[in-house]
Each structure stands twice: as C-alpha cells, then as structure tokens.
Design a protein around this motif. Structure first.
Motif, PDB file in Angstrom:
ATOM      1  N   SER A  43       0.831  -1.196   0.000  1.00  0.00           N
ATOM      2  CA  SER A  43       0.000   0.000   0.000  1.00  0.00           C
ATOM      3  C   SER A  43       0.871   1.253   0.000  1.00  0.00           C
ATOM      4  O   SER A  43       0.531   2.236  -0.611  1.00  0.00           O
ATOM      5  N   VAL A  47       1.722   4.421  -3.887  1.00  0.00           N
ATOM      6  CA  VAL A  47       1.812   5.861  -4.071  1.00  0.00           C
ATOM      7  C   VAL A  47       3.001   6.187  -4.969  1.00  0.00           C
ATOM      8  O   VAL A  47       2.893   6.974  -5.898  1.00  0.00           O
ATOM      9  N   THR A 109       5.229  11.363   1.847  1.00  0.00           N
ATOM     10  CA  THR A 109       4.400  10.275   1.309  1.00  0.00           C
ATOM     11  C   THR A 109       2.939  10.702   1.244  1.00  0.00           C
ATOM     12  O   THR A 109       2.245  10.428   0.265  1.00  0.00           O
ATOM     13  N   GLN A 110       2.474  11.400   2.272  1.00  0.00           N
ATOM     14  CA  GLN A 110       1.095  11.888   2.295  1.00  0.00           C
ATOM     15  C   GLN A 110       0.856  12.886   1.159  1.00  0.00           C
ATOM     16  O   GLN A 110      -0.174  12.844   0.483  1.00  0.00           O
ATOM     17  N   GLY A 113       0.589  11.097  -2.046  1.00  0.00           N
ATOM     18  CA  GLY A 113      -0.728  10.470  -2.117  1.00  0.00           C
ATOM     19  C   GLY A 113      -1.811  11.463  -2.510  1.00  0.00           C
ATOM     20  O   GLY A 113      -2.710  11.148  -3.300  1.00  0.00           O
ATOM     21  N   THR A 117      -4.081  11.149  -5.822  1.00  0.00           N
ATOM     22  CA  THR A 117      -5.543  11.145  -5.781  1.00  0.00           C
ATOM     23  C   THR A 117      -6.110  12.222  -6.696  1.00  0.00           C
ATOM     24  O   THR A 117      -7.040  11.976  -7.462  1.00  0.00           O
TER      25      THR A 117
END
Length: 202
Positions: A43, A47, A109-110, A113, A117
């Motif tokens: 997971s 990303v 990383t966020q 992501g 998205t």
C-alpha cells in the motif's frame, strides 16, 4: 519386554501429534505477520508507483521547498510561507481547507498520495511525449501563435479562464510579435531531455 516397547512406541506416537501441533500456531502467526507486512509495503509503494522516478524527485524537491521549517511535515505556517514566497495571499480558511484534504500530518508520502488522488480524479497526467506532441501541433517554425493558443486553451477540453491563460502566459517566453518559443514552452512544462542534458553538461 515386547509389550513394554510397544507401550513406549505407542506413547511416543501419541505425543508426536501434540508436539507437531504445538509449532503450527507459531508458523501460522509468522506467516500472517509476513502477509500483513507485505500488505503494508504494497500500500505504501502504490503511491510511489503512480509516478516515474523523475516525477517523484520533482515532488520531493517541491516538498522540501514548502517545508519551510524543515521538520518533514507541511504545517499551516509552512503553507503560508510558501504562498508568501510566490506572492499569493492565502487566508486562514484556504490554508485549513488545504491541510484538511489529508487524513493526517502531511509528510512527503502523504503529499504524494494527495497528488496521486487529485491526478486520478482529474484523469491522470499525460506522458511527456503526449504533451510535446500537443504543443508541436501548434508549432509553426519553432514558435506558437499566442492568440491562437489562447483561443484553444479557452475553447476546448478543460477550458481555461482568461485569468488562468494570463497567469500561464506570464511564465512563457513571448516575443513582441506575440509568438511563444515552442522549445522553451516544452522545456518549461515537461523538463524535456534537452534541458536535462544541458544541465548535466554544465
């Protein structure tokens, strides 16, 4: 004596299944532990697999520019300082809305992501060769007619507003005849190989 040996063998056979059964849960636990570990890795890597290595490097550079206090997290003060640096005012509500798009603190990383998205929601990104081909369709001897290009941006596809076109044109090299340098535009928007090779040679 033979009876005694039979009883000992029988006793050993009864004990063997119990001994064999005891390690089984430990093996299952390790297997499930490894399985969840692999899921976690998968997971997280999804990303990164959405982008080329070059794109990840560019996002990393952008993240480092936005992380003004260099703590590895983009905070409200980091966002405010970033907007100030580019001359754009952002109010508290806008900053809060941006931060609330992420389910937690915005580390690299966020952020990646969030970009992933957004790109999926908007249909993704085009490969550089697609972008280059699109601009070359407007090319006339190395330049693009800015008025023709403005009309196309405001008429077809995801239509730009006049302000969005003006903002985009502010970043482009446009001569006094209203012609945009095609190569410079492609390099601006794609980090074209010519530019990278020049940087490596210098």
């Amino acid at each position: 004596m033979a009876d005694k040996e039979k009883k000992v063998k029988k006793k050993k056979k009864e004990d063997e299944p119990a001994a064999a059964a005891a390690p089984a849960p430990a093996a299952d636990t390790r297997t499930s532990s490894k399985g969840s570990s692999k899921k976690a890795k998968r997971s997280g890597s999804n990303v990164f697999s959405m982008f080329s290595q070059h794109q990840v490097a560019e996002f990393k550079e952008g993240f480092q520019l936005m992380d003004q206090d260099k703590d590895g997290i983009i905070s409200k003060s980091d966002l405010r300082a970033t907007f100030d640096a580019v001359g754009k005012l952002a109010n508290e509500k806008e900053l809060d809305e941006m931060l609330n798009e992420a389910p937690g603190p915005i580390n690299f990383t966020q952020l990646l992501g969030l970009f992933g998205t957004r790109m999926q929601d908007s249909g993704g990104t085009d490969d550089d060769d697609v972008v280059i081909a699109a601009f070359k369709s407007f090319d006339e001897n190395g330049t693009i007619d800015s008025e023709r290009f403005r009309h196309a941006l405001m008429t077809w596809g995801e239509k730009f507003t006049a302000k969005e076109v003006d903002d985009a044109f502010d970043s482009m090299e446009i001569d006094d005849k209203g012609r945009i340098d095609t190569l410079a535009l492609i390099q601006l928007l794609t980090a074209a190989p010519e530019e990278e090779e020049e940087g490596a040679a210098a």
